[in-house]
Design a protein around this motif. Structure first.
Motif, short mmCIF file in Angstrom:
data_model
loop_
_atom_site.label_atom_id
_atom_site.label_comp_id
_atom_site.label_asym_id
_atom_site.label_seq_id
_atom_site.Cartn_x
_atom_site.Cartn_y
_atom_site.Cartn_z
N ASP A 106 0.83 -1.21 0.00
CA ASP A 106 0.00 0.00 0.00
C ASP A 106 0.87 1.26 0.00
O ASP A 106 0.57 2.24 -0.70
CB ASP A 106 -0.92 0.00 1.22
CG ASP A 106 -2.05 -1.01 1.08
OD1 ASP A 106 -2.39 -1.36 -0.06
OD2 ASP A 106 -2.57 -1.47 2.12
N ALA A 107 1.95 1.21 0.81
CA ALA A 107 2.86 2.36 0.85
C ALA A 107 3.53 2.56 -0.51
O ALA A 107 3.65 3.70 -0.99
CB ALA A 107 3.90 2.16 1.94
N ASP A 108 3.97 1.46 -1.13
CA ASP A 108 4.58 1.56 -2.46
C ASP A 108 3.59 2.12 -3.47
O ASP A 108 3.95 2.95 -4.33
CB ASP A 108 5.08 0.19 -2.92
CG ASP A 108 6.26 -0.30 -2.09
OD1 ASP A 108 6.89 0.54 -1.42
OD2 ASP A 108 6.52 -1.52 -2.10
N ASP A 110 1.01 4.06 -2.89
CA ASP A 110 0.81 5.49 -2.62
C ASP A 110 1.96 6.30 -3.20
O ASP A 110 1.75 7.39 -3.77
CB ASP A 110 0.71 5.72 -1.11
CG ASP A 110 -0.59 5.17 -0.53
OD1 ASP A 110 -1.54 4.98 -1.30
OD2 ASP A 110 -0.63 4.93 0.70
N ASN A 111 3.19 5.77 -3.07
CA ASN A 111 4.35 6.46 -3.62
C ASN A 111 4.26 6.56 -5.14
O ASN A 111 4.50 7.61 -5.73
CB ASN A 111 5.62 5.72 -3.21
CG ASN A 111 6.88 6.44 -3.63
OD1 ASN A 111 6.87 7.64 -3.89
ND2 ASN A 111 7.98 5.73 -3.69
N VAL A 112 3.88 5.44 -5.78
CA VAL A 112 3.76 5.42 -7.24
C VAL A 112 2.65 6.37 -7.68
O VAL A 112 2.80 7.11 -8.67
CB VAL A 112 3.48 3.99 -7.73
CG1 VAL A 112 3.08 3.99 -9.20
CG2 VAL A 112 4.72 3.13 -7.54
N LEU A 113 1.54 6.37 -6.98
CA LEU A 113 0.44 7.27 -7.33
C LEU A 113 0.88 8.73 -7.22
O LEU A 113 0.51 9.58 -8.05
CB LEU A 113 -0.77 7.01 -6.44
CG LEU A 113 -1.49 5.67 -6.65
CD1 LEU A 113 -2.60 5.49 -5.62
CD2 LEU A 113 -2.07 5.59 -8.06
N GLY A 114 1.69 9.02 -6.20
CA GLY A 114 2.22 10.38 -6.06
C GLY A 114 3.13 10.74 -7.22
O GLY A 114 3.06 11.86 -7.76
N GLN A 115 3.99 9.80 -7.63
CA GLN A 115 4.88 10.05 -8.77
C GLN A 115 4.07 10.23 -10.05
O GLN A 115 4.39 11.11 -10.88
CB GLN A 115 5.85 8.89 -8.93
CG GLN A 115 6.84 8.75 -7.78
CD GLN A 115 7.80 7.60 -8.00
OE1 GLN A 115 8.21 7.33 -9.13
NE2 GLN A 115 8.17 6.92 -6.93
N ASN A 230 3.87 -0.24 -13.12
CA ASN A 230 4.19 -0.53 -11.71
C ASN A 230 2.94 -0.45 -10.85
O ASN A 230 2.72 -1.28 -9.95
CB ASN A 230 5.24 0.46 -11.22
CG ASN A 230 5.86 0.02 -9.90
OD1 ASN A 230 5.64 -1.09 -9.43
ND2 ASN A 230 6.64 0.89 -9.30
N LYS A 231 2.10 0.55 -11.15
CA LYS A 231 0.84 0.70 -10.42
C LYS A 231 -0.04 -0.53 -10.63
O LYS A 231 -0.63 -1.06 -9.67
CB LYS A 231 0.13 1.96 -10.89
CG LYS A 231 -1.29 2.11 -10.37
CD LYS A 231 -1.99 3.26 -11.05
CE LYS A 231 -3.48 3.28 -10.71
NZ LYS A 231 -4.20 4.35 -11.44
#
Length: 319
Positions: A106-108, A110-115, A230-231
């Motif tokens: 989930d953290a990964d 969220d990071n990808v969604l931010g990118q 990746n998402k």
């Protein structure tokens, strides 16, 4: 006569008469039974008592066998409970691990969604820059075309007038004013060429900038595509982790339910064992049980005559 009277008195006296110290105690009821009948009745009662005792022993053995069987079942049940508890602990550990993995995914994500969000903003800005650059290029092209059109007209005019350069303009003039005008036309043409050159250079610079922006846009779009992949991969992993957690939770609930049912069954078995022990205790303490101390019973029912109590009798001549 006196002897006959004494004999009649003696015969009239009850068999339990007491002489001297002892006092007769008689609780006899019913008709008199001779010794043979009494012995036969006693033997019959002994046989009945032995039969009852054997029956009690048989019942005790049956209860004891029931206790042993229930105890064996209870031991097996306890072992199953221990195994269920171990499985439950293992499943709980697996669930915690799966939850930790999902939290990391989930953290990964969220990071990808931010990118992806950042890249989308950059792509939008890049598209806007490309659009403005294209507009500038179009404006430059239009200016260049306009200047070229004017230059062509002036060159055509000069060509028709026979003024190919500044010297020819001056030498071919009929007057100073005509020479001045023709020289000015040549200067204007040269200036137009300079403007065209500047505009062309600006246009080339804008086109290079456009090419650079499009290259950067392509890189951003490629990075965005990679992030989208990746998402998608992370989303699939999260779905798999969620499904695993759900399966583990269902298995955990099943183990908990089985353990609760086993504990309830064990409780019922313990109650059955306690009831069997109570039944054995009741058999041991019943009125027909062996003598274990306390007030003794009369050996025959309804016959409890004490014809000669403990102590001296016949005026102390016999004990």
């Amino acid at each position: 006569l006196a002897a006959a009277l004494l004999a009649s008195l003696l015969l009239a006296m009850p068999a339990s008469a007491s002489w001297g110290y002892s006092e007769e105690t008689s609780t006899q009821t019913g008709d008199y039974v001779n010794s043979d009948d009494a012995e036969a009745q006693r033997q019959q009662e002994i046989a009945e008592a032995n039969a009852q005792k054997a029956q009690r022993e048989q019942q005790k053995a049956a209860y004891q066998q029931q206790i042993n069987d229930r105890q064996n079942d209870l031991d097996k049940l306890k072992a199953e409970q221990k195994e269920l508890q171990n499985k439950l602990a293992g499943v709980s550990g697996q669930k915690q691990q799966a939850q930790a993995v999902k939290a990391s995914l989930d953290a990964d994500l969220d990071n990808v969604l931010g990118q992806i969000s950042t890249l989308n903003l950059q792509i939008e800005a890049m598209n806007e820059s490309i659009k403005m650059t294209e507009e500038d290029i179009a404006a430059s092209k239009q200016s260049i075309n306009e200047q070229i059109s004017l230059l062509r007209k002036r060159i055509l005019t000069s060509y028709k007038a026979g003024y190919s350069d500044a010297l020819s303009v001056v030498l071919g003039a009929d007057s100073y004013y005509d020479s001045l005008v023709r020289t000015r036309v040549t200067e204007i043409a040269d200036r137009d060429k300079d403007i065209i050159t500047e505009l062309s250079a600006e246009k080339e610079e804008l086109e290079e900038k456009e090419t650079q922006l499009k290259d950067e846009q392509e890189k951003l779009e490629q990075a965005n595509e990679a992030l989208e992949e990746n998402k998608s991969s992370l989303s699939k992993k999260i779905s798999a982790a969620s499904a695993q957690i759900e399966d583990i939770s269902l298995l955990e609930k099943q183990y908990q339910s089985d353990l609760a049912a086993s504990q309830q069954k064990a409780k019922e078995m313990e109650q059955e064992i306690a009831a069997a022990y109570a039944s054995i205790a009741n058999l041991s303490s019943s009125t027909n049980s062996e003598y274990v101390g306390g007030e003794m019973k009369w050996p025959l029912p309804n016959y409890s005559t004490i014809s000669s109590s403990y102590g001296w009798r016949f005026n102390g001549t016999d004990f």
